[in-house]
Design a protein around this motif. Structure first.
Motif: not given
Length: 465
Positions: A75-81, A111-114
């Motif tokens: 989740f951290c890698r995906a930019g989620i705080p 979902w990050v791409e979307q």
């Protein structure tokens, strides 16, 4: 009869065509047909198909995460705080058991791409199970809502979990609402704009909620009056149980009086979101704070139930903030008594400060005049006060009596709808004639923003122009 036809590669439940007195058997037949219909779905790209398959049946060779640390790192890698991740994993702990390489990481990347990391973070806080579905699966609901004229983008932003519901369940809910209220196709978009949260619930829940509201209002659930009243209700009408809705509204009417009029106001302002114990405590504290008698409290609360949704400490703070704008304590009490909803306004905010300055310097209203016209303090500057006063100034320079102050015309007309205001004053505007419409309002808002915030002009400079 439910008419189901393919449209834009998604099923379109185009209006539950309502006939007088449908039989129970026919409704069951329609429901069965709805469940058995083979819907057309958009073709998923290879990447999406792989993700969808992995979600449905985890690969035999996949190694689940030993604990939540690996999931948290993804989740951290995906930019989620981190604080958002903690909340998500607490609400839907199954992510911690997902295989990282074949399930969790692909879902997050897709979902990050979307949406991007920031928007995905906001969506996951409202819909923690969002990663269980692909964007393509969610888009079926989005496209169908758009196909019936609903504001799908607004619904997606306010209630993102609706997009993850099975399409046939969303359609069944909409059909149940349309049948219960006898809504036409062209009335559905307005209803769904006001009540997007209803799409989260089953047909049984929304049907019982509508029936309870109709009983509280003492009107038939299929009546035109019921249609109008429901559209005016607070948007979270369906978020409580029918039993709790009935209990809280009944207590409100019994405690403060007012009958069906009070019930209608309570539904409009969402008083059912406040527990009975909280209502009792806040009513007692407001009486002590504002010095009202029981009769004055009952009158104010039934006219503006929204005051019970405010914490007394917030009301006390807002009183002090309004006094800081040169209002006496007596004037503040008179304003709150005449328009209790103003007690919930934060008078230290930049928007309310700007409104007060406009009323004083542009419309040249004194403290005494503002106190006697408290509804102006509760009206939007950008939505009504600004563009309407500008339009009236144009009319005054043309054919209205120049001795008649604009504020005298604005005060009684501020409660009119835009259409009624335009009908009353359009024919009095300058030549070439001005038209009061959305374009005129946008022009005023853009001009005001430019003069005040871009050029930095004072109110005196603007008035001198």
């Amino acid at each position: 009869m439910v008419l189901c036809t393919p449209h834009a590669k998604v099923p379109v439940l185009r209006a539950c065509t309502l006939q007088a007195g449908p039989s129970e058997g026919s409704m069951q037949t329609n429901s069965t047909h709805l469940q058995r219909q083979r819907w057309l779905k958009p073709q998923l790209p290879v990447r999406c198909l792989t993700l969808s398959n992995s979600m449905g049946a985890p690969a035999a060779k996949s190694k689940p995460a030993a604990n939540g640390e690996a999931a948290r790192a993804e989740f951290c890698r995906a930019g989620i705080p981190d604080e958002v991740t903690t909340k998500i994993l607490k609400q839907y702990h199954h992510y911690q058991r997902w295989d990282i390489d074949t399930k969790l990481r692909p879902a997050l990347e897709l979902w990050v791409e979307q949406l991007g990391s920031q928007q995905l973070s906001a969506r996951l806080q409202k819909a923690p199970r969002l990663l269980c579905h692909t964007p393509e699966e969610c888009s079926d609901v989005y496209l169908w809502l758009a196909s019936i004229g609903a504001d799908a983008e607004r619904i997606q932003q306010k209630v993102p979990r609706v997009m993850a519901r099975p399409l046939d369940q969303v359609q069944s809910t909409v059909c149940a609402i349309q049948q219960a209220l006898r809504l036409r196709d062209d009335q559905l978009p307005a209803f769904l704009r006001r009540h997007p949260y209803c799409l989260r619930y089953t047909p049984e829940h929304v049907g019982q909620t509508l029936q309870t509201a109709a009983e509280l209002l003492a009107v038939p659930v299929t009546s035109v009056e019921m249609q109008k009243d429901v559209v005016r209700c607070d948007e979270r009408l369906f978020n409580t149980t029918p039993a709790m809705l009935s209990q809280r509204i009944s207590f409100f009417c019994d405690e403060f009086g007012g009958g069906q009029r009070a019930a209608r106001a309570a539904l409009k302002y969402g008083i059912y979101k406040v527990s009975i114990e909280t209502m009792e405590v806040r009513a007692a504290q407001l009486r002590a704070l504002l010095g009202w008698t029981k009769e004055e409290l009952d009158q104010s609360v039934t006219a503006n139930p929204v005051i019970l949704t405010q914490k007394p400490s917030t009301v006390a703070s807002n009183m002090q903030k309004l006094q800081a704008h040169s209002f006496s304590s007596t004037q503040v009490l008179n304003v709150f008594a005449s328009a209790p909803n103003i007690a919930g306004y934060d008078w230290s905010s930049s928007a309310n400060k700007e409104k007060l300055t406009y009323l004083r310097h542009v419309l040249q209203l004194s403290q005494a005049e503002l106190t006697s016209r408290p509804w102006l303090l509760g009206t939007s500057l950008a939505g009504k006060i600004g563009p309407r006063s500008e339009f009236l100034y144009a009319c005054k320079g043309n054919s209205l009596d120049t001795t008649l102050a604009v504020s005298s015309l604005l005060s009684p007309s501020i409660g009119l709808s835009d259409a009624r205001f335009a009908a009353r004053f359009n024919n009095l505007s300058a030549s070439p004639p001005l038209v009061y419409d959305d374009q005129f309002k946008r022009h005023w808002q853009q001009r005001w923003t430019f003069l005040i915030r871009e050029m930095g002009l004072s109110y005196a400079d603007i008035c001198a122009c």
